[in-house]
Scaffold this motif. Sequence first.
Motif, PDB file in Angstrom:
ATOM      1  N   ALA A  79       0.706  -1.207   0.044  1.00  0.00           N
ATOM      2  CA  ALA A  79       0.074   0.090   0.069  1.00  0.00           C
ATOM      3  C   ALA A  79       0.946   1.360   0.129  1.00  0.00           C
ATOM      4  N   ALA A  80       2.045   1.150   0.727  1.00  0.00           N
ATOM      5  CA  ALA A  80       2.774   2.277   0.970  1.00  0.00           C
ATOM      6  C   ALA A  80       3.462   2.523  -0.563  1.00  0.00           C
ATOM      7  N   ASN A  81       3.969   1.541  -1.254  1.00  0.00           N
ATOM      8  CA  ASN A  81       4.533   1.779  -2.495  1.00  0.00           C
ATOM      9  C   ASN A  81       3.561   2.313  -3.458  1.00  0.00           C
ATOM     10  N   ILE A  82       2.469   1.912  -3.497  1.00  0.00           N
ATOM     11  CA  ILE A  82       1.150   2.108  -4.382  1.00  0.00           C
ATOM     12  C   ILE A  82       0.845   3.596  -4.132  1.00  0.00           C
ATOM     13  N   ARG A  83       0.689   4.077  -2.934  1.00  0.00           N
ATOM     14  CA  ARG A  83       0.447   5.244  -2.521  1.00  0.00           C
ATOM     15  C   ARG A  83       1.649   6.395  -3.234  1.00  0.00           C
ATOM     16  N   ALA A  84       2.741   5.781  -3.064  1.00  0.00           N
ATOM     17  CA  ALA A  84       3.949   6.790  -3.423  1.00  0.00           C
ATOM     18  C   ALA A  84       3.754   7.103  -4.781  1.00  0.00           C
ATOM     19  N   PHE A  85       3.708   5.923  -5.509  1.00  0.00           N
ATOM     20  CA  PHE A  85       3.687   6.134  -7.201  1.00  0.00           C
ATOM     21  C   PHE A  85       2.237   6.961  -7.414  1.00  0.00           C
ATOM     22  N   HIS A  86       1.381   6.843  -6.984  1.00  0.00           N
ATOM     23  CA  HIS A  86       0.152   7.624  -7.354  1.00  0.00           C
ATOM     24  C   HIS A  86       0.147   8.937  -6.905  1.00  0.00           C
ATOM     25  N   GLN A  87       0.980   9.142  -5.981  1.00  0.00           N
ATOM     26  CA  GLN A  87       1.001  10.648  -5.522  1.00  0.00           C
ATOM     27  C   GLN A  87       1.898  11.722  -6.524  1.00  0.00           C
ATOM     28  N   ASP A 104       2.041  -6.606 -10.277  1.00  0.00           N
ATOM     29  CA  ASP A 104       0.676  -6.970  -9.731  1.00  0.00           C
ATOM     30  C   ASP A 104       0.457  -6.641  -8.350  1.00  0.00           C
ATOM     31  N   TYR A 105       1.466  -6.708  -7.599  1.00  0.00           N
ATOM     32  CA  TYR A 105       1.524  -6.684  -6.034  1.00  0.00           C
ATOM     33  C   TYR A 105       2.262  -5.577  -5.341  1.00  0.00           C
ATOM     34  N   PHE A 106       3.418  -4.921  -5.858  1.00  0.00           N
ATOM     35  CA  PHE A 106       4.313  -4.565  -4.984  1.00  0.00           C
ATOM     36  C   PHE A 106       4.910  -3.130  -5.533  1.00  0.00           C
ATOM     37  N   ALA A 107       5.098  -3.159  -6.778  1.00  0.00           N
ATOM     38  CA  ALA A 107       6.049  -2.200  -7.182  1.00  0.00           C
ATOM     39  C   ALA A 107       5.583  -0.764  -7.084  1.00  0.00           C
ATOM     40  N   GLY A 108       4.135  -0.438  -7.168  1.00  0.00           N
ATOM     41  CA  GLY A 108       3.503   0.809  -7.126  1.00  0.00           C
ATOM     42  C   GLY A 108       2.611   1.169  -8.109  1.00  0.00           C
ATOM     43  N   PRO A 109       2.959   0.965  -9.510  1.00  0.00           N
ATOM     44  CA  PRO A 109       2.071   1.083 -10.593  1.00  0.00           C
ATOM     45  C   PRO A 109       0.829   0.217 -10.510  1.00  0.00           C
ATOM     46  N   ASN A 110      -0.300   0.621 -11.112  1.00  0.00           N
ATOM     47  CA  ASN A 110      -1.702   0.005 -11.007  1.00  0.00           C
ATOM     48  C   ASN A 110      -1.596  -1.274 -11.693  1.00  0.00           C
ATOM     49  N   PRO A 154      -3.868   2.475 -17.775  1.00  0.00           N
ATOM     50  CA  PRO A 154      -4.183   1.672 -16.466  1.00  0.00           C
ATOM     51  C   PRO A 154      -4.819   2.725 -15.759  1.00  0.00           C
ATOM     52  N   VAL A 155      -5.421   2.299 -14.553  1.00  0.00           N
ATOM     53  CA  VAL A 155      -6.008   3.029 -13.611  1.00  0.00           C
ATOM     54  C   VAL A 155      -5.138   3.894 -12.879  1.00  0.00           C
ATOM     55  N   ASP A 156      -5.314   5.253 -12.900  1.00  0.00           N
ATOM     56  CA  ASP A 156      -4.544   6.068 -12.138  1.00  0.00           C
ATOM     57  C   ASP A 156      -5.575   7.147 -11.416  1.00  0.00           C
ATOM     58  N   VAL A 157      -4.951   8.252 -10.732  1.00  0.00           N
ATOM     59  CA  VAL A 157      -5.633   9.282 -10.076  1.00  0.00           C
ATOM     60  C   VAL A 157      -6.533  10.118 -11.100  1.00  0.00           C
ATOM     61  N   ASP A 158      -6.254  10.139 -12.331  1.00  0.00           N
ATOM     62  CA  ASP A 158      -7.132  11.000 -13.359  1.00  0.00           C
ATOM     63  C   ASP A 158      -8.622  10.050 -13.360  1.00  0.00           C
ATOM     64  N   ASP A 159      -8.331   8.907 -12.941  1.00  0.00           N
ATOM     65  CA  ASP A 159      -9.880   8.295 -13.121  1.00  0.00           C
ATOM     66  C   ASP A 159     -10.839   8.942 -12.033  1.00  0.00           C
ATOM     67  N   PHE A 160     -10.315   9.444 -11.080  1.00  0.00           N
ATOM     68  CA  PHE A 160     -11.086   9.674 -10.041  1.00  0.00           C
ATOM     69  C   PHE A 160     -11.185  11.285  -9.610  1.00  0.00           C
ATOM     70  N   ILE A 161     -10.973  12.027 -10.634  1.00  0.00           N
ATOM     71  CA  ILE A 161     -11.329  13.487 -10.687  1.00  0.00           C
ATOM     72  C   ILE A 161     -12.068  13.908 -11.758  1.00  0.00           C
ATOM     73  N   LYS A 162     -12.575  15.120 -11.711  1.00  0.00           N
ATOM     74  CA  LYS A 162     -13.379  15.787 -12.874  1.00  0.00           C
ATOM     75  C   LYS A 162     -12.698  17.133 -12.978  1.00  0.00           C
ATOM     76  N   LYS A 163     -12.967  17.426 -13.998  1.00  0.00           N
ATOM     77  CA  LYS A 163     -12.421  18.927 -14.563  1.00  0.00           C
ATOM     78  C   LYS A 163     -13.489  19.936 -15.137  1.00  0.00           C
ATOM     79  N   SER A 164     -13.324  21.232 -14.350  1.00  0.00           N
ATOM     80  CA  SER A 164     -14.300  22.165 -15.071  1.00  0.00           C
ATOM     81  C   SER A 164     -13.377  23.228 -15.483  1.00  0.00           C
ATOM     82  N   SER A 165     -13.684  23.603 -16.749  1.00  0.00           N
ATOM     83  CA  SER A 165     -12.957  24.722 -17.453  1.00  0.00           C
ATOM     84  C   SER A 165     -13.500  26.178 -16.941  1.00  0.00           C
TER      85      SER A 165
END
Length: 435
Positions: free
Chosen positions: A84-92, A356-362, A376-387
Motif C-alpha cells: 500500500a505504501a508503494n502504491i500510494r507513493a507512485f500515485h502521489q 501486480d502486487y508491490f512495485a507501485g504502478p496500478n 491503467p487506472v490512475d488518479v485521473d480516473d477519480f477526478i473531474k475537471k471544470s474549465s
Amino acid sequence: MRILPAQEFDLRREVEYGSPEQNEAVKQIVSDIKKEGDTALLRYTERFDGMKLKAAELRVTQEELKAAYEKVEPSFVEAIAAAAANIRAFHQKEKRNSWMDLQPDGSILGQIIRPLKRVGVYVPGGKAAYPSSVLMNVIPAQVAGVPEIVMVTPPATGGKAGIDPYILVAAAEAGVSEIYRVGGAQAIAALAYGTDTIEPVDKICGPGNIFVALAKREVYGAVDIDSIAGPSEIAVLADDSANAAYVAADLLSQAEHDEMASAILVTTSADFAKACAAEVQRQLAELPRREIAAASIDSYGVILVVDSIQEGIQVINRLAPEHLELMIEEPMAYLGLVENAGAIFLGPYSSEPVGDYFAGPNHIIPTNGTARFSSPVDVDDFIKKSSMIYYSKQALLENGETIMELARREGLEGHARAIEIRLQQEAKADRKAGE
C-alpha cells in the motif's frame, strides 16, 4: 504451446460481450434493483450466493473488520501495508492541480480540478479473492481526494465463513470502512442507482466476472465506470539471452488467472521457442491451478517466431497487450519503439507479479487490445475537471465580431445576439460617456 511464424497467427481476438442470455439476465437484474432496491438485492443475493440476509446485515461491521485481523498471518498484514505504501507513493506523483492563466487583456482562463464525491469499488470472489485489487482501486481514489469510498464484494468469498478475511484486512489497511456483502450484477446496479441501504455512487471500478462486466456496461451513463475488463493477457518479447524458466513462469502467472487468459511469447530464436514450450509444460505439471492454466495455454497460448526484435515489436504493437515483458538484451534501448502496452516490464527481474502486487504502478490495466487508446487506472480516473472563463470587457470588444461570425456560420443567431447585445450596449455607453 503452439509454435508458429508470426505471419501465420491471427492477432485479432474476439471481444467478449456475453451471450444474449447473459445480457438479458443482466438487464433484468439491473431493472429489478432499480425498481425494488433492497428487496431485489436480497433476493438475488440468496439466489446466486446462497445467503439469506436481511437489509441490516448487508453492511460489514467494524467488529468484523477487527476480527479479520485475527484470521490472517501478521506477515500478510506487513506485506499489504508495504504494498500500500508503494502504491500510494507512485500515485502521489500523478496528482494534478487546478490552474489559472491571466491573459494580457485581463481575461482569466483556467481549469478547476475536483475529486469525485463517492466511488464504488467492486472486489471479486469466484475462482479467487484478490486483496491486491482492493489497494489498486482504493488508493488512487484516496490520493485524488475522493471523500467517500464504498466497497462491495460477494458475501461468501471466504466460503461458508463469509467474506475472505484477507480482503477485509486489505480494505481496513487501505482505510475503507463502508463495505457491503453483495456481489454480481446486483451489486453493480445497487451502486449505480442506490437502495435504502446503499447510497448511489458517481463511479464504479474494479474487475469481476462476465455478469459484473455486462452490468457495468448497462449502468454506464447513470454512473461512470473504469472499463469493461476482459481476460488477463501477457506478451513476452524474448531473444536467446532470456531465461526460459523465467519466461515460462511469467506466462503461466497469467494463464492461471482464467481459462480465457492469453499468454503469448514472441521470440527471435526458434531454439528458445522450443526450450520455453518444454519449460511451460514442465512447470504446468506442478502448478496448483494447472487445470485453469492448461486450458488457457491450450486455447490462447502461442509462441510466435520473428526474424528480428524490430519485427517482434511490430507484433507487440498490434497485440496491444495488457502486460508486456521485454526479456531481451538492452531492453531500455527498445522501450521507445513500444507504442501499445498497458504495463511494460523490462529485464529478467521485472516479473509481472512485481507489478501486480508491490512495485507501485496500478495493476488494473486495459485488456482486449484497448491499450491502443486507454491507460491503467490512475488518479485521473477519480477526478473531474471544470474549465473556467473570466472574459474581460477588452477581450469581448476585441473578439466579439469574430465570435458572432462563427455563431452565424452555424445558424445559431441567438448565440450571435448574446454577444451583439453586449457590444451594442458597450458602444452606447461609450458614446454617452463621450458626450
